[in-house]
Design an enzyme around this catalytic site. Structure first.
Site, PDB file in Angstrom:
ATOM      1  N   ASP A  95     -11.409  -4.389   2.188  1.00 53.46           N
ATOM      2  CA  ASP A  95     -12.322  -3.287   1.884  1.00 53.46           C
ATOM      3  C   ASP A  95     -13.782  -3.729   1.937  1.00 53.46           C
ATOM      4  O   ASP A  95     -14.657  -2.935   2.284  1.00 53.46           O
ATOM      5  CB  ASP A  95     -12.008  -2.706   0.506  1.00 53.46           C
ATOM      6  CG  ASP A  95     -10.730  -1.883   0.501  1.00 53.46           C
ATOM      7  OD1 ASP A  95     -10.322  -1.424   1.578  1.00 53.46           O
ATOM      8  OD2 ASP A  95     -10.143  -1.704  -0.579  1.00 53.46           O
ATOM      9  N   CYS A 105       0.814  -1.218   0.000  1.00 54.94           N
ATOM     10  CA  CYS A 105       0.000   0.000   0.000  1.00 54.94           C
ATOM     11  C   CYS A 105       0.848   1.269   0.000  1.00 54.94           C
ATOM     12  O   CYS A 105       0.313   2.369  -0.139  1.00 54.94           O
ATOM     13  CB  CYS A 105      -0.956  -0.010   1.187  1.00 54.94           C
ATOM     14  SG  CYS A 105      -2.346  -1.140   0.945  1.00 54.94           S
ATOM     15  N   ASP A 156      -8.370  -3.547  -5.516  1.00 47.75           N
ATOM     16  CA  ASP A 156      -7.122  -3.157  -4.865  1.00 47.75           C
ATOM     17  C   ASP A 156      -6.000  -4.021  -5.414  1.00 47.75           C
ATOM     18  O   ASP A 156      -6.142  -5.239  -5.516  1.00 47.75           O
ATOM     19  CB  ASP A 156      -7.226  -3.324  -3.346  1.00 47.75           C
ATOM     20  CG  ASP A 156      -6.309  -2.362  -2.605  1.00 47.75           C
ATOM     21  OD1 ASP A 156      -5.133  -2.259  -2.999  1.00 47.75           O
ATOM     22  OD2 ASP A 156      -6.765  -1.717  -1.643  1.00 47.75           O
TER      23      ASP A 156
END
Length: 347
Positions: A91, A17, A68
């Protein structure tokens, strides 16, 4: 991997990330997006920087949809796939959803990596999805310069029980379900300064599913949820503060993964930590004399981080017991108070 193949992390300019665009850059890009108001069934869109989109299907079901993907945070291809898939599924959990299936997103330098290595990445993702009880039902692949893997993750939630990042209220307590420091550990790994125990800590936390989120809808006192990922604890707390139109207080001493404090003391940081601070530091109040490494921990990008939950103070202990029964971590890291939408770090 074959002996002639390079380290996966050596093929990427960033990992996990930490690859995300800086918050300020992303907000500047998205400010020109058309408003989704004409779509009555779109319950959650881009307006509040939430974790996933939510579309009402009928009176009993809403679809949670997210995507993602990122570049390698570790060199082991199986672990890379497992971490990336776990992160993507998070998520769905952060919206209170239960995953139903996923699609793979694959970009690989096919002239550099063997088909066996690429296959192991996909296997790791499939194993993470199987642990969540869902299949990888398809996907799309391209030949790319850097290795990229992730998911489109889909889930279901009751339309009246969607959890968002904007429902926190003054008086709520903020709870975090995983300790911080993933970015620091991954930076140490890339610099070949991470011990075997540190690597185990890194993979253990990043492959742990945030399944607690799917069990939070309808829980007394749970008002808002988000997962802590690339923008760090302060960045995601700031999104919660904006959604609540209130001030969020965050402790300067949050739970931290084993070995992270020592690595910070040794000067290990991620580039994303500094970019995060540059993006939103003007909206964060820091106490005088706070050690710089504490700020860096609070802005550290978390790959597959924990859930940040805003819960009424009277329900904190009940939620703590519920989290433990469901195998989740649980640490109080702050609270919501009356005030402008910003973050205040407290000692």
């Amino acid at each position: 991997m074959t002996t002639t193949e390079p380290r996966l992390t050596s093929l990427a300019h960033g990992g996990g990330c930490g690859c995300k665009l800086a918050p300020a850059v992303l907000r500047d890009i998205l400010k020109g997006m058309p408003q989704a108001a004409p779509f009555a069934n779109l319950l959650v869109g881009t307006e509040t920087s939430d974790d996933a989109a939510v579309w009402r299907l009928n009176d009993q079901q809403a679809l949670v949809a997210t995507t993602d993907f990122f570049m390698p945070v570790v060199d082991d291809p199986f672990h890379f796939g497992q971490i990336a898939a776990t992160n993507a599924l998070s998520d769905v959990y952060a919206m209170g959803g239960t995953p139903i299936f996923a699609l793979a997103i694959v970009g690989m330098p096919v002239n550099v990596l063997s088909t066996r290595t690429i296959g192991r990445i996909l296997q790791g993702g499939a194993v993470a999805c199987a642990a969540a009880g869902v299949p990888v039902a398809g996907g799309h692949s391209i030949d790319s310069v850097e290795p990229i893997y992730g998911l489109v993750a889909l889930g279901l939630v009751h339309p009246d029980q969607v959890l968002t990042n904007r429902g926190a209220r003054p008086g709520d307590v903020l709870v975090l379900t995983k300790p911080l420091g993933v970015g620091v550990l991954s930076a140490a790994f890339k610099q070949e300064r991470l011990s075997k125990d540190g690597y185990r800590t890194l993979t253990d936390t990043t492959t742990r599913l945030n399944t607690l989120g799917a069990k939070l809808p309808g829980r007394p006192g749970v008002h808002a949820v988000t997962d802590v990922t690339g923008f760090g604890l302060l960045g995601h707390a700031l999104e919660m503060a904006r959604g609540a139109d209130a001030t969020v207080e965050i402790t300067a001493d949050p739970p931290t993964l084993s070995g992270v404090a020592e690595l910070l003391g040794g000067g290990i940081r991620t580039g994303a930590s500094g970019r995060n601070w540059d993006s939103y530091g003007a909206e964060v109040e820091m106490p005088e004399g706070l050690e710089p490494w504490r700020r860096d921990l609070l802005t550290d990008p978390q790959t597959s981080g924990g859930l940040l939950i805003a819960v009424a103070e009277a329900e904190v202990e009940a939620l703590r017991a519920f989290a433990r029964i469901n195998g989740s971590g649980f640490d109080v890291v702050g609270r919501v108070v009356e005030g402008p939408p910003r973050v205040r770090v407290t000692r």
